[in-house]
Design a protein around this motif. Structure first.
Motif, PDB file in Angstrom:
ATOM      1  N   PRO A 114       0.804  -1.049  -0.122  1.00 43.96           N
ATOM      2  CA  PRO A 114       0.050   0.088  -0.118  1.00 43.96           C
ATOM      3  C   PRO A 114       0.936   0.977  -0.084  1.00 43.96           C
ATOM      4  CG  PRO A 114      -0.732  -1.565   1.906  1.00 43.96           C
ATOM      5  CD  PRO A 114       0.425  -2.106   1.096  1.00 43.96           C
ATOM      6  N   ALA A 115       2.247   1.339   0.547  1.00 46.40           N
ATOM      7  CA  ALA A 115       2.821   2.376   0.556  1.00 46.40           C
ATOM      8  C   ALA A 115       3.199   2.757  -0.972  1.00 46.40           C
ATOM      9  CB  ALA A 115       4.267   2.246   1.224  1.00 46.40           C
ATOM     10  N   LEU A 116       3.089   2.019  -1.765  1.00 40.99           N
ATOM     11  CA  LEU A 116       3.162   2.492  -3.273  1.00 40.99           C
ATOM     12  C   LEU A 116       2.112   2.969  -4.052  1.00 40.99           C
ATOM     13  CD1 LEU A 116       5.644  -0.443  -4.217  1.00 40.99           C
ATOM     14  CD2 LEU A 116       6.386   1.838  -3.625  1.00 40.99           C
ATOM     15  N   GLY A 117       0.871   2.866  -3.457  1.00 42.29           N
ATOM     16  CA  GLY A 117      -0.397   3.296  -3.739  1.00 42.29           C
ATOM     17  C   GLY A 117      -0.507   4.639  -4.284  1.00 42.29           C
ATOM     18  N   SER A 118      -1.228   4.876  -5.196  1.00 42.73           N
ATOM     19  CA  SER A 118      -1.533   6.453  -5.728  1.00 42.73           C
ATOM     20  C   SER A 118      -2.060   7.317  -4.997  1.00 42.73           C
ATOM     21  CB  SER A 118      -2.126   6.389  -7.231  1.00 42.73           C
ATOM     22  OG  SER A 118      -2.186   7.617  -7.697  1.00 42.73           O
TER      23      SER A 118
END
Length: 193
Positions: A114-118
């Motif tokens: 989730p840390a890479l989610g937009s």
């Protein structure tokens, strides 16, 4: 005419030198020194943003990779292999276009983070999302410093973290401190077919 015969081999030699394995070894050595990470924007996905009402658990509701994006992802994976990156820890945004890009690189199992989610739909999340990215990088580099780390994400995430605006499929090699904070970067444009 004689000058052209002399200069042409020099130019060709210089170009070969730029493409030699020793030049390519730099990316491999950087990604195995525990101080670098490769951030990548997902490959070509036609459109802008996501359709209203999209759902992360339903790819059919999102903007996805087109045929060009799928071919681009494979080409990037092949380019990385040519640089000496044959396997890596690959992590992806939950968005399907990122996960599909990550899988098509063929560098290992893609793990969702989730840390890479937009945060494109809610720019107020930029600071928190960037802090989460720093923590992710710190934890991954601390636990696997000798394994190349490739993070497939979105343009807003890369821009917030590095200040660099990137195109689809572009990669940014980022040097980080021990806390996963950005220090410097080098852009690797997406290879062209």
């Amino acid at each position: 005419m004689k000058l052209i015969r002399i200069i042409t081999p020099l130019v060709v030699g210089a170009l070969i030198g730029l493409l030699s394995p020793s030049a390519n070894a730099s990316l491999t050595s950087d990604l195995t020194d525990g101080q670098h990470v490769l951030l990548m924007r997902h490959a070509d996905a036609p459109g802008y943003g996501d359709p209203k009402g999209y759902q992360l658990d339903k790819c059919s509701t999102q903007r996805n990779l087109g045929e060009l994006g799928k071919r681009q992802s494979v080409l990037i994976g092949e380019w990385l292999s040519g640089q000496g990156i044959t396997s890596a820890k690959v992590m992806s945004s939950p968005w399907c276009r990122c996960l599909d890009t990550a899988k098509l690189l063929n560098k290992g199992t893609a793990t969702i983070s989730p840390a890479l989610g937009s945060f494109f739909d809610d720019m107020s999340l930029e600071k928190q999302q960037t802090q989460d990215l720093e923590k992710l990088i710190q934890s991954q580099l601390n636990s696997n410093p000798k394994v190349p780390l490739i993070l497939v994400t979105h343009h807003v995430n890369i821009q917030a973290y590095t200040g660099k605006v990137v195109d689809v499929g572009d990669m940014v090699l980022v040097k980080v401190d021990k806390n996963g904070k950005y220090l410097s970067h080098q852009l690797y444009p997406s290879p062209k077919s």
